[in-house]
Scaffold this active site. Structure first.
Site, mmCIF file in Angstrom:
data_model
loop_
_atom_site.group_PDB
_atom_site.id
_atom_site.type_symbol
_atom_site.label_atom_id
_atom_site.label_comp_id
_atom_site.label_asym_id
_atom_site.label_seq_id
_atom_site.Cartn_x
_atom_site.Cartn_y
_atom_site.Cartn_z
ATOM 1 N N ASN A 169 0.830 -1.206 0.000
ATOM 2 C CA ASN A 169 0.000 0.000 0.000
ATOM 3 C C ASN A 169 0.867 1.260 0.000
ATOM 4 O O ASN A 169 1.860 1.326 0.744
ATOM 5 C CB ASN A 169 -0.870 -0.021 1.281
ATOM 6 C CG ASN A 169 -1.960 1.020 1.304
ATOM 7 O OD1 ASN A 169 -2.738 1.134 0.362
ATOM 8 N ND2 ASN A 169 -2.026 1.781 2.392
ATOM 9 N N HIS A 205 -4.905 9.930 -1.791
ATOM 10 C CA HIS A 205 -5.132 11.207 -1.109
ATOM 11 C C HIS A 205 -4.938 12.296 -2.164
ATOM 12 O O HIS A 205 -3.806 12.586 -2.559
ATOM 13 C CB HIS A 205 -4.143 11.379 0.045
ATOM 14 C CG HIS A 205 -4.296 10.343 1.124
ATOM 15 N ND1 HIS A 205 -5.426 10.255 1.907
ATOM 16 C CD2 HIS A 205 -3.478 9.355 1.545
ATOM 17 C CE1 HIS A 205 -5.293 9.254 2.773
ATOM 18 N NE2 HIS A 205 -4.119 8.688 2.568
HETATM 19 O O1 G3I Z 1 -2.837 7.920 20.407
HETATM 20 C C1 G3I Z 1 -2.490 9.265 20.702
HETATM 21 C C2 G3I Z 1 -3.222 9.721 21.931
HETATM 22 O O2 G3I Z 1 -2.808 8.968 23.023
HETATM 23 C C3 G3I Z 1 -2.956 11.219 22.137
HETATM 24 O O3 G3I Z 1 -3.746 11.668 23.187
HETATM 25 C C4 G3I Z 1 -3.290 11.991 20.887
HETATM 26 C C5 G3I Z 1 -2.956 13.463 21.031
HETATM 27 O O4 G3I Z 1 -2.774 14.069 19.775
HETATM 28 O O5 G3I Z 1 -2.561 11.490 19.813
HETATM 29 C C6 G3I Z 1 -2.878 10.143 19.548
HETATM 30 O O6 G3I Z 1 -2.180 9.675 18.426
HETATM 31 C C7 G3I Z 1 -2.606 10.194 17.177
HETATM 32 C C8 G3I Z 1 -3.137 9.024 16.345
HETATM 33 O O7 G3I Z 1 -3.441 9.490 15.055
HETATM 34 C C9 G3I Z 1 -4.389 8.408 16.952
HETATM 35 O O8 G3I Z 1 -5.414 9.370 17.010
HETATM 36 C C10 G3I Z 1 -1.412 10.817 16.511
HETATM 37 O O9 G3I Z 1 -1.020 11.964 17.212
HETATM 38 C C11 G3I Z 1 -1.718 11.159 15.095
HETATM 39 O O10 G3I Z 1 -0.524 11.557 14.444
HETATM 40 C C12 G3I Z 1 -2.292 9.945 14.392
HETATM 41 O O11 G3I Z 1 -2.577 10.342 13.063
HETATM 42 C C13 G3I Z 1 -2.858 9.289 12.178
HETATM 43 C C14 G3I Z 1 -1.756 9.202 11.127
HETATM 44 O O12 G3I Z 1 -2.090 8.203 10.169
HETATM 45 C C15 G3I Z 1 -0.421 8.860 11.761
HETATM 46 O O13 G3I Z 1 0.585 8.848 10.813
HETATM 47 C C16 G3I Z 1 -4.186 9.578 11.499
HETATM 48 O O14 G3I Z 1 -5.234 9.482 12.481
HETATM 49 C C17 G3I Z 1 -4.457 8.584 10.382
HETATM 50 O O15 G3I Z 1 -5.565 8.997 9.622
HETATM 51 C C18 G3I Z 1 -3.252 8.536 9.458
HETATM 52 O O16 G3I Z 1 -3.503 7.577 8.449
HETATM 53 C C19 G3I Z 1 -2.477 7.406 7.485
HETATM 54 C C20 G3I Z 1 -2.480 5.954 7.071
HETATM 55 O O17 G3I Z 1 -2.328 5.133 8.200
HETATM 56 C C21 G3I Z 1 -1.378 5.668 6.060
HETATM 57 N N1 G3I Z 1 -1.465 6.571 4.923
HETATM 58 C C22 G3I Z 1 -1.530 7.982 5.244
HETATM 59 C C23 G3I Z 1 -2.666 8.265 6.229
HETATM 60 C C24 G3I Z 1 -2.766 9.749 6.515
HETATM 61 O O18 G3I Z 1 -1.622 10.225 7.175
#
Ligand code: G3I
Length: 300
Positions: A169, A205
Site C-alpha cells: 500500500n 489522497h
Molecule cells: O494515540 C495518541 C493519543 O494517546 C494522544 O492523546 C493523541 C494526542 O494528539 O494522539 C494520539 O495519536 C494520534 C493518532 O493518530 C491516533 O489518534 C497521533 O497523534 C496522530 O498523528 C495519528 O494520526 C494518524 C496518522 O495516520 C499517523 O501517521 C491519522 O489518524 C491517520 O488517519 C493517518 O492515516 C495514514 C495511514 O495510516 C497511512 N497513509 C496515510 C494516512 C494519513 O496520514
C-alpha cells in the site's frame, strides 16, 4: 441501490471506510457507518504502536472493537498495516539490524495469526517507496535491515494467514510516475520469483484532480496478476465531487479493482483538518461528492 455498500456490491466490489474505535460510541457516526459501508479499515488501531506497545506484549483491545463491530454488522475488514516506517512503538524505533528484522517479522506473524480468517486483505507493508524521481526505496530503519525485508514480511504474513489477500500500500502512486513504477517493478519481480503478493493499494489522497492515467495505472498493476484496491480515498478542493466520480468510474472500469475505501466518514473525522475531503459533512449530511460516487456506482 441506494447506499454506497449495496451499490458497490451490485458491481462485485466493496465500499469501505476508515474507522476510529473511539467513535463507535457516536450514534451519528455509527448510523452512517452501518447504513453505507460494507468494509472497514482501522484508522490507527492495528498499527505497530497500537498492537505491540512493548516488545512481545500484544494489545488488541481497540482493534477488536472495530473487528467485532464489523463482524456483527456483516462488514469485511481490511487490515492496516503490519509494517510501516511510521507509527512504530518507541522500542522498535530504537532497534536496528537483525534484532529489528526479527522483531518486525515476529510482529507480522503474531498480528496476522491473531486475526487469521477475519481479514479480507492485509496491508503487509505500507509506504516503503521514496517520493520523487528515484523510484527506489524509502530510507527507514526497516529498509536498513536489508532490501529483502518486504518479501520476508509477505512470506511471514502468508504463513500466518494463508487466506488473506496480501497487499502493498502506498500514496503518490495515483498515476504512472517514478514511484509507482518502482512499486510496479517490485510486484513484477515478486510475481516472477513466487513471493506471495495478491494486491496493491492506492491510497489516493487527492486534491482537485486525478492524473489522467489513473485508470491505466491501476490496469498495468492488474495486468501483473494482482488485485488493485483504492485504500484511503479522500479528495480536497472545489472539484471534489467530479474527481470522486472519476476515481469511482476508474475502479469500476478495471475488473481487478475490487473495492474502494474512503479515509473517514464525515469531514470532521478526516486527518486532513480543514480540508473537508470526505463524502459527509460534519453534521452527517450527504455532500455532492457522495451523490457523485453513488451515481457512478449505479451507472452502466
Ligand atoms: O494515540 C495518541 C493519543 O494517546 C494522544 O492523546 C493523541 C494526542 O494528539 O494522539 C494520539 O495519536 C494520534 C493518532 O493518530 C491516533 O489518534 C497521533 O497523534 C496522530 O498523528 C495519528 O494520526 C494518524 C496518522 O495516520 C499517523 O501517521 C491519522 O489518524 C491517520 O488517519 C493517518 O492515516 C495514514 C495511514 O495510516 C497511512 N497513509 C496515510 C494516512 C494519513 O496520514
Amino acid at each position: 441501490a441506494t447506499t454506497l455498500g449495496a451499490s458497490a456490491a451490485e458491481k462485485g466490489r466493496y465500499f469501505g471506510t476508515a474507522v476510529a474505535a473511539f467513535k463507535l460510541s457516536d450514534s451519528q457516526y455509527v448510523t452512517i457507518l452501518n447504513r453505507e459501508f460494507n468494509s472497514v479499515t482501522a484508522e490507527n488501531e492495528m498499527k505497530w504502536d497500537a498492537t505491540e506497545p512493548s516488545q512481545g506484549r500484544f494489545s488488541y483491545t481497540n482493534a477488536d472493537r472495530i473487528v467485532n463491530h464489523a463482524r456483527a454488522n456483516g462488514m469485511s475488514i481490511r487490515g492496516h498495516a503490519l509494517l510501516w516506517h511510521a507509527q512504530q512503538p518507541a522500542w522498535a524505533q530504537n532497534m536496528s539490524g537483525s534484532a529489528l528484522r526479527s522483531a518486525a517479522i515476529n510482529h507480522v506473524t503474531q498480528v496476522a495469526s491473531y486475526y487469521r480468517g477475519k481479514i479480507h486483505s492485509w496491508d503487509v507493508v505500507n509506504e516503503a517507496f521514496a517520493d520523487g524521481t528515484s523510484g527506489g526505496r524509502r530510507d527507514s530503519n526497516l529498509q536498513r535491515t536489508g532490501n529483502d525485508w518486504i518479501e520476508a514480511a509477505f512470506r511471514a504474513a502468508r504463513a500466518a494467514d494463508p487466506n488473506a489477500k496480501l497487499c502493498y500500500n502506498d500514496y503518490n502512486t495515483d498515476g504512472v510516475n517514478a514511484k509507482s513504477t518502482g512499486i510496479y517493478n517490485m510486484v513484477r519481480d515478486f510475481k516472477a520469483r513466487g513471493v506471495p503478493i495478491d494486491c496493491v493499494g492506492f491510497q489516493s489522497h487527492l486534491t482537485n484532480s486525478v492524473p489522467s492515467d489513473y485508470q491505466a495505472n491501476l490496469q498495468r498493476f492488474a495486468d501483473l496478476g494482482v488485485d488493485v484496491q483504492i485504500t484511503e480515498l479522500d479528495i480536497a478542493g472545489s472539484n471534489q465531487a467530479a474527481v470522486y466520480g472519476t476515481v469511482t468510474r476508474a475502479c469500476l472500469a478495471v475488473p481487478r479493482c475490487t473495492g474502494i475505501t474512503v479515509w473517514g466518514i464525515r469531514d470532521s473525522d478526516s486527518w486532513r483538518t480543514g480540508q473537508n475531503p470526505l463524502l459527509f459533512d460534519a453534521n452527517g449530511n450527504k455532500k455532492p461528492a457522495y451523490t457523485a460516487v453513488l451515481d457512478a456506482l449505479n451507472s452502466g
